[in-house]
Write an enzyme that holds these catalytic residues in place. Sequence first.
Site, PDB file in Angstrom:
ATOM      1  N   ASP A 487       0.810  -1.216   0.000  1.00 36.32           N
ATOM      2  CA  ASP A 487       0.000   0.000   0.000  1.00 36.32           C
ATOM      3  C   ASP A 487       0.843   1.266   0.000  1.00 36.32           C
ATOM      4  OD1 ASP A 487      -2.621  -0.996   0.034  1.00 36.32           O
ATOM      5  OD2 ASP A 487      -2.513  -1.418   2.174  1.00 36.32           O
TER       6      ASP A 487
HETATM    7  C1  BGC Z   1       0.466   1.146   6.330  1.00 38.57           C
HETATM    8  C2  BGC Z   1       0.079  -0.059   5.525  1.00 38.57           C
HETATM    9  C3  BGC Z   1      -1.404  -0.141   5.442  1.00 38.57           C
HETATM   10  C4  BGC Z   1      -1.993   1.166   4.956  1.00 38.57           C
HETATM   11  C5  BGC Z   1      -3.490   1.109   4.993  1.00 38.57           C
HETATM   12  C6  BGC Z   1      -0.165   2.387   5.780  1.00 38.57           C
HETATM   13  O1  BGC Z   1       0.148   3.472   6.576  1.00 38.57           O
HETATM   14  O2  BGC Z   1       1.860   1.282   6.363  1.00 38.57           O
HETATM   15  O3  BGC Z   1       0.602  -1.226   6.096  1.00 38.57           O
HETATM   16  O4  BGC Z   1      -1.793  -1.182   4.606  1.00 38.57           O
HETATM   17  O5  BGC Z   1      -1.563   2.244   5.743  1.00 38.57           O
HETATM   18  O6  BGC Z   1      -4.087   2.198   4.455  1.00 38.57           O
HETATM   19  C1  NOJ Z   2      -1.508  -3.907   5.444  1.00 39.46           C
HETATM   20  C2  NOJ Z   2      -2.691  -4.022   4.553  1.00 39.46           C
HETATM   21  O1  NOJ Z   2      -3.786  -4.511   5.284  1.00 39.46           O
HETATM   22  C3  NOJ Z   2      -2.431  -4.920   3.395  1.00 39.46           C
HETATM   23  O2  NOJ Z   2      -3.519  -4.923   2.520  1.00 39.46           O
HETATM   24  C4  NOJ Z   2      -1.190  -4.475   2.682  1.00 39.46           C
HETATM   25  O3  NOJ Z   2      -0.981  -5.346   1.632  1.00 39.46           O
HETATM   26  C5  NOJ Z   2      -0.013  -4.427   3.615  1.00 39.46           C
HETATM   27  N1  NOJ Z   2      -0.317  -3.590   4.715  1.00 39.46           N
HETATM   28  C6  NOJ Z   2       1.252  -3.933   2.944  1.00 39.46           C
HETATM   29  O4  NOJ Z   2       1.185  -2.579   2.657  1.00 39.46           O
END
Ligand code: BGC
Ligand code: NOJ
Length: 813
Positions: A487
Site C-alpha cells: 500500500d
Molecule cells: C500502512 C500499511 C497499510 C496502509 C493502509 C499504511 O500506513 O503502512 O501497512 O496497509 O496504511 O491504508
Molecule cells: C496492510 C494491509 O492490510 C495490506 O492490505 C497491505 O498489503 C499491507 N499492509 C502492505 O502494505
Amino acid sequence: MENQKRYGHFDDQHREYVITDPQTPWPWINYLGNEDFFSLISNTAGGYSFYKDAKFRRITRYRYNNVPMDNGGRYFYIKDGDTVWNPGWKPCKTPLDFYECRHGMSYTRITGRKNGVEASVLFFVPLKKWCEVQKLTLKNESAETKTLKLFSFEEWCLWNAATDMENFQRNFSTGEVEIEGSTIYHKTEYRERRNHYAFYHVNAEIQGFDTDRETFVGLYNEFADPQVVMEGKPRNSHAHGWSPIASHYIEVTLKPGESKDFVFLLGYIENEQDEKFEAPQVINKKKAHALIAELDTTEKVDKAFAELNAYWDALLNIYNVKTGNDKLDRMVNIWNQYQCMVTFNFSRSASFFESGIGRGMGFRDSNQDLVGFVHQIPSRARQRIIDIASTQFPDGGCYHQYQPLTKRGNNDIGGGFNDDPCWLIFGTVAYIKETGDFSILDEMVPFDNQPGSEVTLFEHLKISMDHVINNLGPHLLPLIGRADWNDCLNLNCFSWDPNESFQTTENVSEGTKAESLMIAGLFVVTGKDYVALCKKIGKDAEAVRMQKAIDAMIEAVKKHGWDGEWYLRAYDFYGRKIGSNECDEAKIFIESQGWCTMAEIGADEGMVAKSLDSCKKYLECEHGMVLNNPAFTKYIYEYGEISSYPEGYKENAGIFCHNNPWVIIGECLAGRGNDAWSHYAKILPSYVEEKYQTLHKVEPYVNCQMVAGKDAFKPGEGKNSWLTGTAAWMWYTVSEFILGIKPDYDGIRIDPCLPETATDYTVSRKFRDAEYTITIHPNGQQKGVRSIVLDGSPVDGTVVPYAPGRHTVEVTM
Ligand code: BGC
Ligand code: NOJ
C-alpha cells in the site's frame, strides 16, 4: 538478560495461552465472538465490544493509546474491608496473591486472589447470541466469613466510535439510560433514528447501581480509584447526557469455603420500527428479557460454554497434524487456525493497533484471509466471496475496502489498487478446491452493489484478469495504480502535502508508466489457477486466451523484470527501475522475489534459484526477511509512503511477516526444504515465544504484521499483532506446502517440502465428506513423493482421489 523474562506459557491440552504476570510488555489480547457480536479483551480485562461493525455499532467505549495503556474495559471492583482489588489486577493495580489469565478459543478466563478471596471471571460470547457473558465466581478460601462489596463497571460508547471521540458538543447532551431491576439499559439516540439498544445485566439482586460516569468515578479520580468504590457506597445515579456507564453494586457474604456465581450479561438488541417502545419514552425490552432468560443461571451459561468448546473442537479437527514437535503442532493445530478465524471475522478493522474506525473489510485482505479460513466453515467463506465481489466495478477494478455493516464499498478510500482484482481469483479458487462447489461460479453478483447490474461470479473473475491485461505499461508489465500489495509504494502520488493521505490522494496521473513486478507474479500465479479452472469447467477457448496473456507476462518479466541476481520490484512514473542493483537504496525487494518465484518465472534459466539465494543473502536476518534492503534513509517524492517510514519499520525494510511465506512457498516449489523451514521457523510465534517475549513485546501466540527489521533501532520488536494476512499465509504455507496437504478439484494433492531432519508425521484431514489419515515418511528427503498408498492400493501421481468415507494414506518420499 532482559529478554529471558517470560510472562506466560502455552497449555496445549486446553488450547490456552496462560499469562502469569499481568504486566506483559504490551496488552496481550484475545477475541470473543464468532459472528455478529464481538469483543476484544486484554489480559487485564481491558477492551470493548461491538455488534458487527467496530465503527458504526460500538457498544462500549475504549481509549486507544492512552496513559496508562489499555484504559477502559469490563472491570469488577472487589472491596474487602479497606482493600479494593480487581481479579485482572487493573485498574486498581492492587498487588494480587495470585494472577492468571487464560486466553483460549474465543474465551478468556481471568483469575485473581487476594486476602483469601478468589475471583475468577470467564468471558465469552455464546454461539449465535448477541451478548458477552461474564461469569464471575467468588470464593472464600479463608477461615473467616467474608462480606464483600462488589461493583461491576462498563462504559457505553455512543454507538458511532468515530463521532464518539470527537463530537462532544452533541454527545454530552444525548446520553440516555433506563434502569429496571438488575438491568441497566443504554438507549442513547433510540428516541430518534436508532432501533437498537444495549444492556448490562446481572442474575442477582443488586443493592444499588450507577449509570453516570462522573458520579461513579468522580471528576478528578481515575478508573483506579472510583469515588463510589472507595466510599463503598453506590449513589444510584441516573445518567442524563455526559457519559453514561453501567455499574451494579452487590453485597456478598461468603462463609469459609463458600463460593457464589454471578452471571453478568452485556447484550445488544434490535427492534422493529413499530415495536420500539412499550410506553412513551420507554424502550421495548421484550427481546432483552428473552435473551436474559436464556442465560440467567450458571447451568445455562455452562451449557453455552460447552457448546462453544464443541464448536472449536469440530473446527480444529478438520486439519490436525502430529509431528512430535510441540512448537510446530501447537501453531498448526491451534493458534494459527484460530488467528485465521479472527482475521476472517475482522479483516483489518479492530485490534489494539487498528482503531476499528479507519478501515473496514479489505478486498485484497479478505480474499487472502479466505485461504486460511475456508476449510473451517466453507459456507461463510462462500458468502464472503459474494460480498467482496459485489464491490467490484464493471471494468474489473474494485473498492479497496467495504464496511461490514452495510457491505457497501468505502468511498473514502475508493479503488485503484491494481493488485486487488487478482485476489478474487485466489480466494474463489481456494473455496472451490476445498468444497468442490462449482455452483458458486454461477451466482449472480452485482457491481458496486447496484441491483440490476448482476453478472455471474465467473464473469467477475474474468474481468479481474482482464483488468490486469487492460492496464499494462510500456514494458507490458502491469500498471501499479495507487499501489499494489504494498500500500505504501505510491508511484503516482507525488505528495508534498502532509495533510493528505498517501493512499487516497488524487494521483497526479492515473499512471501510464509505473509498473509492478509484484502484480506480474501475482497475475501469473492466479492466472494459472484461472486457466486450470476454465479447463475444468469446459471453457477451453477462454483458457487458451488467458494462457497467451500469461505467457506474454512471463516473457515480459524475463525481459524487463530481471536484474541479474533478483527480480526488479517496479518501474517508476518516469520508467526508472525500482529494486535494482543500480539503485542507491532499496536495491532488492521481497514482494517480487516471492511472487515471481511462486510463479516459477525463469526457473529453467536459473532465475528462481538466484532470486531465492538473494533473499537469503540480502533480506534475511535473525528475525526473518526484511521487505527491502538497504532501507530508505530519505523520503523519495516519486515513491510515496514507503520512504516515509524510518529505517527498518513497516514497509521500509521492516520484516513484514505477511510476505515471508511467499518466499517460503517459492523455496518449497523449488524443493529447498531446509531453507523453507529455516525461514518459516524464524517467524513462527512458538519459536519466537521461547526466546524473545520481552523484545518482541506483542502476543507470543499469534503472528504480528511487522517485526522491526535489521536496520531498525530495535530489531526484533513486533507491532500490529493479530490482524494480518500473515495468519492466512502462514497457514497456507505450512499446511499445503511444507506439510504438503493441498486440496484440489478432484482430491488431495500430497507433496511436502521438508527439512532433512523431518521425521514421520501424520495429518488427519477432513475434506468434504471424507476423512483422510495421511502418514508421511520423509526418509531424509526434502522433496519428492516416491509412492502413495491409499487404503492399501498404490496411487498414480500425487493426487489422492476424493471419495466419501474414511481413508488411510501412506506416503513415502
Ligand atoms: C500502512 C500499511 C497499510 C496502509 C493502509 C499504511 O500506513 O503502512 O501497512 O496497509 O496504511 O491504508
Ligand atoms: C496492510 C494491509 O492490510 C495490506 O492490505 C497491505 O498489503 C499491507 N499492509 C502492505 O502494505
